[in-house]
Write a protein that holds these residues in place. Sequence first.
Motif, PDB file in Angstrom:
ATOM      1  N   ARG A   1      -8.633   5.497   2.686  1.00  0.00           N
ATOM      2  CA  ARG A   1      -9.025   4.713   1.503  1.00  0.00           C
ATOM      3  C   ARG A   1      -7.806   4.400   0.643  1.00  0.00           C
ATOM      4  O   ARG A   1      -7.609   3.262   0.199  1.00  0.00           O
ATOM      5  N   SER A   2      -6.951   5.400   0.428  1.00  0.00           N
ATOM      6  CA  SER A   2      -5.758   5.181  -0.399  1.00  0.00           C
ATOM      7  C   SER A   2      -4.735   4.308   0.318  1.00  0.00           C
ATOM      8  O   SER A   2      -4.088   3.464  -0.307  1.00  0.00           O
ATOM      9  N   LYS A   3      -4.581   4.486   1.619  1.00  0.00           N
ATOM     10  CA  LYS A   3      -3.664   3.628   2.387  1.00  0.00           C
ATOM     11  C   LYS A   3      -4.097   2.166   2.254  1.00  0.00           C
ATOM     12  O   LYS A   3      -3.273   1.281   2.010  1.00  0.00           O
ATOM     13  N   HIS A   4      -5.392   1.900   2.398  1.00  0.00           N
ATOM     14  CA  HIS A   4      -5.904   0.539   2.241  1.00  0.00           C
ATOM     15  C   HIS A   4      -5.617   0.007   0.832  1.00  0.00           C
ATOM     16  O   HIS A   4      -5.171  -1.131   0.659  1.00  0.00           O
ATOM     17  N   PHE A   5      -5.880   0.824  -0.178  1.00  0.00           N
ATOM     18  CA  PHE A   5      -5.658   0.418  -1.565  1.00  0.00           C
ATOM     19  C   PHE A   5      -4.199   0.015  -1.797  1.00  0.00           C
ATOM     20  O   PHE A   5      -3.916  -1.065  -2.324  1.00  0.00           O
ATOM     21  N   TYR A   6      -3.267   0.877  -1.409  1.00  0.00           N
ATOM     22  CA  TYR A   6      -1.857   0.617  -1.703  1.00  0.00           C
ATOM     23  C   TYR A   6      -1.242  -0.459  -0.811  1.00  0.00           C
ATOM     24  O   TYR A   6      -0.361  -1.198  -1.256  1.00  0.00           O
ATOM     25  N   THR A   7      -1.721  -0.592   0.440  1.00  0.00           N
ATOM     26  CA  THR A   7      -1.125  -1.594   1.329  1.00  0.00           C
ATOM     27  C   THR A   7      -1.867  -2.923   1.305  1.00  0.00           C
ATOM     28  O   THR A   7      -1.236  -3.978   1.234  1.00  0.00           O
ATOM     29  N   GLN A   8      -3.193  -2.878   1.345  1.00  0.00           N
ATOM     30  CA  GLN A   8      -3.955  -4.125   1.426  1.00  0.00           C
ATOM     31  C   GLN A   8      -4.241  -4.741   0.061  1.00  0.00           C
ATOM     32  O   GLN A   8      -4.126  -5.955  -0.098  1.00  0.00           O
ATOM     33  N   LEU A   9      -4.604  -3.928  -0.924  1.00  0.00           N
ATOM     34  CA  LEU A   9      -4.896  -4.481  -2.254  1.00  0.00           C
ATOM     35  C   LEU A   9      -3.623  -4.717  -3.060  1.00  0.00           C
ATOM     36  O   LEU A   9      -3.449  -5.779  -3.653  1.00  0.00           O
ATOM     37  N   LEU A  10      -2.736  -3.721  -3.110  1.00  0.00           N
ATOM     38  CA  LEU A  10      -1.513  -3.868  -3.907  1.00  0.00           C
ATOM     39  C   LEU A  10      -0.376  -4.520  -3.136  1.00  0.00           C
ATOM     40  O   LEU A  10       0.579  -4.980  -3.737  1.00  0.00           O
ATOM     41  N   GLY A  11      -0.451  -4.524  -1.816  1.00  0.00           N
ATOM     42  CA  GLY A  11       0.536  -5.235  -1.013  1.00  0.00           C
ATOM     43  C   GLY A  11       1.844  -4.500  -0.766  1.00  0.00           C
ATOM     44  O   GLY A  11       2.849  -5.128  -0.431  1.00  0.00           O
ATOM     45  N   LEU A  12       1.851  -3.178  -0.903  1.00  0.00           N
ATOM     46  CA  LEU A  12       3.068  -2.432  -0.606  1.00  0.00           C
ATOM     47  C   LEU A  12       3.283  -2.407   0.906  1.00  0.00           C
ATOM     48  O   LEU A  12       2.325  -2.364   1.684  1.00  0.00           O
ATOM     49  N   ARG A  13       4.538  -2.455   1.324  1.00  0.00           N
ATOM     50  CA  ARG A  13       4.900  -2.504   2.733  1.00  0.00           C
ATOM     51  C   ARG A  13       5.103  -1.093   3.274  1.00  0.00           C
ATOM     52  O   ARG A  13       5.759  -0.274   2.648  1.00  0.00           O
ATOM     53  N   VAL A  14       4.547  -0.834   4.459  1.00  0.00           N
ATOM     54  CA  VAL A  14       4.723   0.464   5.109  1.00  0.00           C
ATOM     55  C   VAL A  14       6.126   0.545   5.698  1.00  0.00           C
ATOM     56  O   VAL A  14       6.530  -0.307   6.494  1.00  0.00           O
ATOM     57  N   VAL A  15       6.880   1.553   5.282  1.00  0.00           N
ATOM     58  CA  VAL A  15       8.217   1.820   5.822  1.00  0.00           C
ATOM     59  C   VAL A  15       8.105   2.788   6.993  1.00  0.00           C
ATOM     60  O   VAL A  15       8.712   2.587   8.038  1.00  0.00           O
ATOM     61  N   ALA A  16       7.321   3.839   6.812  1.00  0.00           N
ATOM     62  CA  ALA A  16       7.125   4.848   7.853  1.00  0.00           C
ATOM     63  C   ALA A  16       5.818   5.576   7.598  1.00  0.00           C
ATOM     64  O   ALA A  16       5.400   5.748   6.455  1.00  0.00           O
ATOM     65  N   GLU A  17       5.191   6.010   8.700  1.00  0.00           N
ATOM     66  CA  GLU A  17       3.970   6.799   8.610  1.00  0.00           C
ATOM     67  C   GLU A  17       4.102   7.961   9.586  1.00  0.00           C
ATOM     68  O   GLU A  17       4.370   7.753  10.759  1.00  0.00           O
ATOM     69  N   VAL A  18       3.935   9.176   9.073  1.00  0.00           N
ATOM     70  CA  VAL A  18       4.124  10.372   9.885  1.00  0.00           C
ATOM     71  C   VAL A  18       2.932  11.298   9.693  1.00  0.00           C
ATOM     72  O   VAL A  18       2.489  11.517   8.563  1.00  0.00           O
ATOM     73  N   TYR A  19       2.426  11.834  10.800  1.00  0.00           N
ATOM     74  CA  TYR A  19       1.405  12.874  10.716  1.00  0.00           C
ATOM     75  C   TYR A  19       2.101  14.207  10.952  1.00  0.00           C
ATOM     76  O   TYR A  19       2.791  14.391  11.957  1.00  0.00           O
TER      77      TYR A  19
END
Length: 129
Positions: free
Chosen positions: A19-37
């Motif tokens: 939910r937060s990933k969607h909010f920050y990337t899709q709604l606010l438009g921030l670009r993903v630099v890296a994603e790590v689990y």
Amino acid sequence: MLSLQNIHHVAIICSNYERSKHFYTQLLGLRVVAEVYRAERDSYKLDLAINDHYQIELFSFPNPPARVSRPEAAGLRHLAFSVADVSQAHGYLTEKGVECEAIRVDEFTHKRFFFIADPDDLPIEFYEN
């Protein structure tokens, strides 16, 4: 004396990663630099950029405690983004179903601004350039 140059990043812990990933990337438009689990922590770390500048780390942890925000508690008060057109940002977010506070004017700078809340009720401000 320290020779601080700028703010490197802000770290945010969320309660629902998708939910937060969607909010920050899709709604606010921030670009993903890296994603790590990180399996040892059962945690995601998502590095986000604004205008090609690495700015926000979004973390997920199992069962984080709720953030106390109202009445205002000691600690980080809010995250603020600079925008060229406050009215346009307000209209865009409203169209996307985000509840926006009314646009106000800073009594000292005379710049316009408004607040929303992220999925975990973190106050986010949009402030006119």
